[in-house]
Design a protein around this motif. Structure first.
Motif, PDB file in Angstrom:
ATOM      1  N   ASP A 195       0.831  -1.208   0.000  1.00  0.00           N
ATOM      2  CA  ASP A 195       0.000   0.000   0.000  1.00  0.00           C
ATOM      3  C   ASP A 195       0.868   1.261   0.000  1.00  0.00           C
ATOM      4  OD1 ASP A 195      -2.323  -1.417  -0.079  1.00  0.00           O
ATOM      5  OD2 ASP A 195      -2.844  -1.159   2.025  1.00  0.00           O
ATOM      6  N   TRP A 196       2.021   1.198   0.655  1.00  0.00           N
ATOM      7  CA  TRP A 196       2.948   2.335   0.650  1.00  0.00           C
ATOM      8  C   TRP A 196       3.385   2.662  -0.777  1.00  0.00           C
ATOM      9  CZ3 TRP A 196       5.388   6.476   2.247  1.00  0.00           C
ATOM     10  CH2 TRP A 196       6.689   6.739   1.859  1.00  0.00           C
ATOM     11  N   GLN A 197       3.706   1.644  -1.564  1.00  0.00           N
ATOM     12  CA  GLN A 197       4.115   1.872  -2.951  1.00  0.00           C
ATOM     13  C   GLN A 197       2.960   2.396  -3.793  1.00  0.00           C
ATOM     14  OE1 GLN A 197       5.784  -2.181  -3.387  1.00  0.00           O
ATOM     15  NE2 GLN A 197       7.696  -1.204  -4.046  1.00  0.00           N
ATOM     16  N   LEU A 198       1.752   1.886  -3.541  1.00  0.00           N
ATOM     17  CA  LEU A 198       0.583   2.412  -4.245  1.00  0.00           C
ATOM     18  C   LEU A 198       0.379   3.886  -3.903  1.00  0.00           C
ATOM     19  CD1 LEU A 198      -2.033  -0.475  -3.852  1.00  0.00           C
ATOM     20  CD2 LEU A 198      -0.762   0.137  -5.906  1.00  0.00           C
ATOM     21  N   GLY A 199       0.568   4.231  -2.632  1.00  0.00           N
ATOM     22  CA  GLY A 199       0.432   5.613  -2.220  1.00  0.00           C
ATOM     23  C   GLY A 199       1.437   6.529  -2.899  1.00  0.00           C
ATOM     24  N   LEU A 200       2.654   6.025  -3.106  1.00  0.00           N
ATOM     25  CA  LEU A 200       3.663   6.819  -3.817  1.00  0.00           C
ATOM     26  C   LEU A 200       3.251   7.066  -5.269  1.00  0.00           C
ATOM     27  CD1 LEU A 200       7.039   5.291  -2.560  1.00  0.00           C
ATOM     28  CD2 LEU A 200       6.040   7.506  -1.954  1.00  0.00           C
ATOM     29  N   PRO A 239       3.185  11.311  -4.184  1.00  0.00           N
ATOM     30  CA  PRO A 239       4.388  12.069  -4.554  1.00  0.00           C
ATOM     31  C   PRO A 239       4.802  11.933  -6.015  1.00  0.00           C
ATOM     32  CG  PRO A 239       4.708  10.988  -2.450  1.00  0.00           C
ATOM     33  CD  PRO A 239       3.391  10.478  -2.982  1.00  0.00           C
ATOM     34  N   ALA A 240       4.655  10.749  -6.594  1.00  0.00           N
ATOM     35  CA  ALA A 240       5.045  10.579  -8.001  1.00  0.00           C
ATOM     36  C   ALA A 240       4.281  11.537  -8.892  1.00  0.00           C
ATOM     37  CB  ALA A 240       4.788   9.139  -8.453  1.00  0.00           C
ATOM     38  N   PHE A 241       3.052  11.854  -8.498  1.00  0.00           N
ATOM     39  CA  PHE A 241       2.245  12.796  -9.266  1.00  0.00           C
ATOM     40  C   PHE A 241       2.442  14.219  -8.762  1.00  0.00           C
ATOM     41  CE2 PHE A 241      -1.487  15.156 -10.422  1.00  0.00           C
ATOM     42  CZ  PHE A 241      -1.800  14.707 -11.690  1.00  0.00           C
ATOM     43  N   ALA A 242       2.384  14.390  -7.433  1.00  0.00           N
ATOM     44  CA  ALA A 242       2.322  15.735  -6.863  1.00  0.00           C
ATOM     45  C   ALA A 242       3.600  16.538  -7.052  1.00  0.00           C
ATOM     46  CB  ALA A 242       1.998  15.641  -5.379  1.00  0.00           C
ATOM     47  N   ILE A 257       1.211  19.275  -0.309  1.00  0.00           N
ATOM     48  CA  ILE A 257       0.718  18.780   0.975  1.00  0.00           C
ATOM     49  C   ILE A 257      -0.348  17.711   0.775  1.00  0.00           C
ATOM     50  CG2 ILE A 257      -0.520  19.412   3.084  1.00  0.00           C
ATOM     51  CD1 ILE A 257       0.798  22.172   2.879  1.00  0.00           C
ATOM     52  N   GLY A 258      -1.324  18.011  -0.084  1.00  0.00           N
ATOM     53  CA  GLY A 258      -2.451  17.109  -0.255  1.00  0.00           C
ATOM     54  C   GLY A 258      -2.113  15.833  -1.000  1.00  0.00           C
ATOM     55  N   LEU A 259      -1.706  15.985  -2.263  1.00  0.00           N
ATOM     56  CA  LEU A 259      -1.376  14.811  -3.065  1.00  0.00           C
ATOM     57  C   LEU A 259      -0.085  14.165  -2.598  1.00  0.00           C
ATOM     58  CD1 LEU A 259      -3.465  16.346  -4.879  1.00  0.00           C
ATOM     59  CD2 LEU A 259      -2.249  15.414  -6.843  1.00  0.00           C
ATOM     60  N   GLY A 260       0.869  14.998  -2.190  1.00  0.00           N
ATOM     61  CA  GLY A 260       2.172  14.456  -1.822  1.00  0.00           C
ATOM     62  C   GLY A 260       2.162  13.668  -0.534  1.00  0.00           C
ATOM     63  N   ILE A 261       1.305  14.064   0.417  1.00  0.00           N
ATOM     64  CA  ILE A 261       1.306  13.418   1.728  1.00  0.00           C
ATOM     65  C   ILE A 261       0.130  12.458   1.898  1.00  0.00           C
ATOM     66  CG2 ILE A 261       1.133  13.836   4.219  1.00  0.00           C
ATOM     67  CD1 ILE A 261       2.598  16.464   3.782  1.00  0.00           C
ATOM     68  N   GLY A 262      -1.047  12.819   1.398  1.00  0.00           N
ATOM     69  CA  GLY A 262      -2.262  12.048   1.653  1.00  0.00           C
ATOM     70  C   GLY A 262      -2.198  10.570   1.306  1.00  0.00           C
ATOM     71  N   PRO A 263      -2.009  10.198   0.023  1.00  0.00           N
ATOM     72  CA  PRO A 263      -2.012   8.774  -0.318  1.00  0.00           C
ATOM     73  C   PRO A 263      -0.917   7.961   0.365  1.00  0.00           C
ATOM     74  CG  PRO A 263      -2.423  10.103  -2.272  1.00  0.00           C
ATOM     75  CD  PRO A 263      -2.032  11.055  -1.179  1.00  0.00           C
ATOM     76  N   PRO A 264       0.358   8.427   0.387  1.00  0.00           N
ATOM     77  CA  PRO A 264       1.357   7.606   1.087  1.00  0.00           C
ATOM     78  C   PRO A 264       1.119   7.526   2.586  1.00  0.00           C
ATOM     79  CG  PRO A 264       2.344   9.669   0.329  1.00  0.00           C
ATOM     80  CD  PRO A 264       1.002   9.566  -0.307  1.00  0.00           C
ATOM     81  N   LEU A 265       0.540   8.584   3.202  1.00  0.00           N
ATOM     82  CA  LEU A 265       0.232   8.530   4.622  1.00  0.00           C
ATOM     83  C   LEU A 265      -0.824   7.462   4.901  1.00  0.00           C
ATOM     84  CD1 LEU A 265       0.538   9.611   7.493  1.00  0.00           C
ATOM     85  CD2 LEU A 265      -1.164  11.392   6.923  1.00  0.00           C
ATOM     86  N   ILE A 266      -1.857   7.436   4.066  1.00  0.00           N
ATOM     87  CA  ILE A 266      -2.874   6.392   4.212  1.00  0.00           C
ATOM     88  C   ILE A 266      -2.253   5.017   4.006  1.00  0.00           C
ATOM     89  CG2 ILE A 266      -4.977   5.403   3.197  1.00  0.00           C
ATOM     90  CD1 ILE A 266      -5.915   8.231   2.628  1.00  0.00           C
ATOM     91  N   GLY A 267      -1.362   4.909   3.009  1.00  0.00           N
ATOM     92  CA  GLY A 267      -0.693   3.631   2.770  1.00  0.00           C
ATOM     93  C   GLY A 267       0.131   3.176   3.956  1.00  0.00           C
ATOM     94  N   LEU A 268       0.869   4.105   4.566  1.00  0.00           N
ATOM     95  CA  LEU A 268       1.670   3.766   5.745  1.00  0.00           C
ATOM     96  C   LEU A 268       0.804   3.286   6.908  1.00  0.00           C
ATOM     97  CD1 LEU A 268       4.414   6.555   5.940  1.00  0.00           C
ATOM     98  CD2 LEU A 268       4.799   4.091   5.755  1.00  0.00           C
TER      99      LEU A 268
END
Length: 452
Positions: free
Chosen positions: A47-52, A56-59, A368-379
């Motif tokens: 899930d961490w990789q999916l979040g990236l 961050p890969a997009f943001a 902040i939003g795209l860069g942190i949100g998905p990987p934070l949820i993944g973590l």
């Protein structure tokens, strides 16, 4: 042509085309969230990789590249810039379907982000020159409607294509419409004199050089309304985009749905809910903001405060029939921030600063939003999944739920628990976001608009 005055009909046609460009960007963006479970299984990802991938890969590139492209939009033909960006992100969406490794998929998503980075600043600048200040809230609401409409179409279309033809074909089929739309942008969106509809339009000539970037930064960050609006919007994006990215995974893991049903439900939540919120807020902001300018900030403050408990109850519900309406209501509520926030900003910013100011706002929101949100949820999801696995295994060996092992019942149950609690925790941040909009509303009543 520069300096022309389009008819009302031509202005609305141009607005419709601009909305379609935003819609298409969200179709490409949303597809990854719907398709990430089969991608995770085939490429053996966490899930961490999916979040990236979705964060961050997009943001990072979206935000960083957006600034020079916005500055270019202050000088050059905005329609041509938007059309070129459309072609680039459409090509890179198709490349996602050809990725054979995680690194290749990561690079393809970076390419999509670079293409989409130049679209919105140019479109915002054009809309401010197509419609006067008293109509910008609804005009920006209609443009912003492209996001939820694209989320709906992207989820449903990607889910259907993946169900019948596989996730790779889904990505490849989503690219070609962008080429057609790029032609429509060139032909139907005029290049207008910047600031032609402002009170000081005579001072905003297209041949005058735009203010330097440092001047735009100073104007933006010296304004407490814009500072707190940007902070609140960034936190909403952190929650909203993170939830949208992992909602398909939640539905699959918690309720055992197939990808076709997941695409439809995700589309209803992220499309219909967000669409109603976006459109309604634009009209409401223009109507009530004319009486009290603080309403541009207080509308999202009220709605975002109400959204948090709806999200939490929706994710904790054991019944799909209860969860989906609650999640739709919550999504509707958080999307009331978009049109009022940008309408207020454009009414406070000079004409030759608007594309750059939009880019600064999106830089803050996306980093902040795209860069942190998905990987934070993944973590959080990965951590809570490991906790659930440890509790289930007792003193036995804890399985590593990757690849084929992830299909074991114990892994599926733990993954469902992990993603559920990750989404509940992230929803609490909405109370923080609402506080910033309450503060912005206090300050906006103390300042005069630069543009009436």
């Amino acid at each position: 042509m520069t300096g022309t005055s389009p008819s009302r009909k031509s202005a609305y046609v141009a607005l419709f085309v601009l909305m379609l460009s935003y819609l298409l960007s969200y179709v490409d963006r949303t597809a990854l969230g719907v398709l990430q479970e089969p991608i995770k299984q085939e490429l053996g990802l966490s899930d961490w990789q999916l979040g990236l991938l979705s964060g961050p890969a997009f943001a990072l590139l979206y935000s960083i590249v957006g600034l020079p492209l916005a500055r270019l939009s202050e000088h050059r033909n905005r329609s041509v810039i938007l059309a070129a960006c459309l072609v680039l992100w459409s090509v890179m969406t198709m490349v996602c379907g050809l990725a054979r490794t995680y690194a290749q998929m990561l690079l393809a998503r970076v390419g999509v982000s670079i293409g989409e980075a130049g679209g919105t600043p140019a479109a915002h600048s054009l809309i401010a020159d197509l419609f006067p200040s008293k109509e910008r809230g609804r005009a920006l609401a209609f443009y912003s409607f492209g996001a939820p409409a694209g989320a709906f179409l992207g989820a449903v279309t990607a889910g259907w294509l993946a169900h019948h033809y596989g996730w790779r074909t889904a990505f490849i089929m989503l690219g070609p419409p962008g080429f057609v739309l790029a032609i429509a942008v060139i032909w139907l969106v005029p290049q207008l004199q910047r600031g032609r509809l402002d009170v000081n339009a005579g001072q905003a000539q297209d041949d005058a050089p735009p203010p330097p970037f440092s001047a735009v930064l100073k104007v933006f960050f010296s304004n407490p309304v814009l500072r707190h609006s940007a902070a609140g919007a960034a936190l909403i994006v952190l929650v909203g985009y993170g939830i949208a990215s992992f909602l398909p995974s939640f539905l699959i893991r918690r309720y055992g749905l197939d990808i076709g049903a997941v695409g439809l439900i995700s589309g209803l939540v992220n499309g219909v809910g967000a669409g109603v919120g976006t459109l309604a807020s634009g009209f409401a902001a223009d109507r009530f903001g004319a009486r009290n300018v603080r309403f541009y900030s207080w509308l999202p403050a009220i709605m975002v405060t109400a959204a948090a408990p709806c999200f939490i109850l929706g994710f904790l519900s054991s019944t799909l029939a209860v969860a989906v309406p609650l999640l739709m209501i919550a999504t509707l509520a958080i999307f009331t921030y978009l049109a009022p926030t940008f309408a207020q900003m454009h009414n406070m910013i000079d004409a030759r600063m608007r594309a750059t100011a939009s880019s600064i706002m999106y830089l803050i929101m996306n980093l902040i939003g795209l860069g942190i949100g998905p990987p934070l949820i993944g973590l959080i999801s990965d951590y809570m999944t490991r906790v659930a696995l440890t509790q289930a295994a007792g003193s036995g060996l804890v399985p590593r739920c990757v690849g084929a092992v992830a299909s074991l019942p114990v892994c599926q149950h733990a993954a469902g628990i992990g993603i559920t609690y990750a989404l509940v925790v992230i929803s609490l941040i909405l109370f923080w976001a609402a506080a910033h909009f309450w503060i912005a509303g206090y300050h906006v009543g103390r300042r005069r608009h630069a543009v009436e």
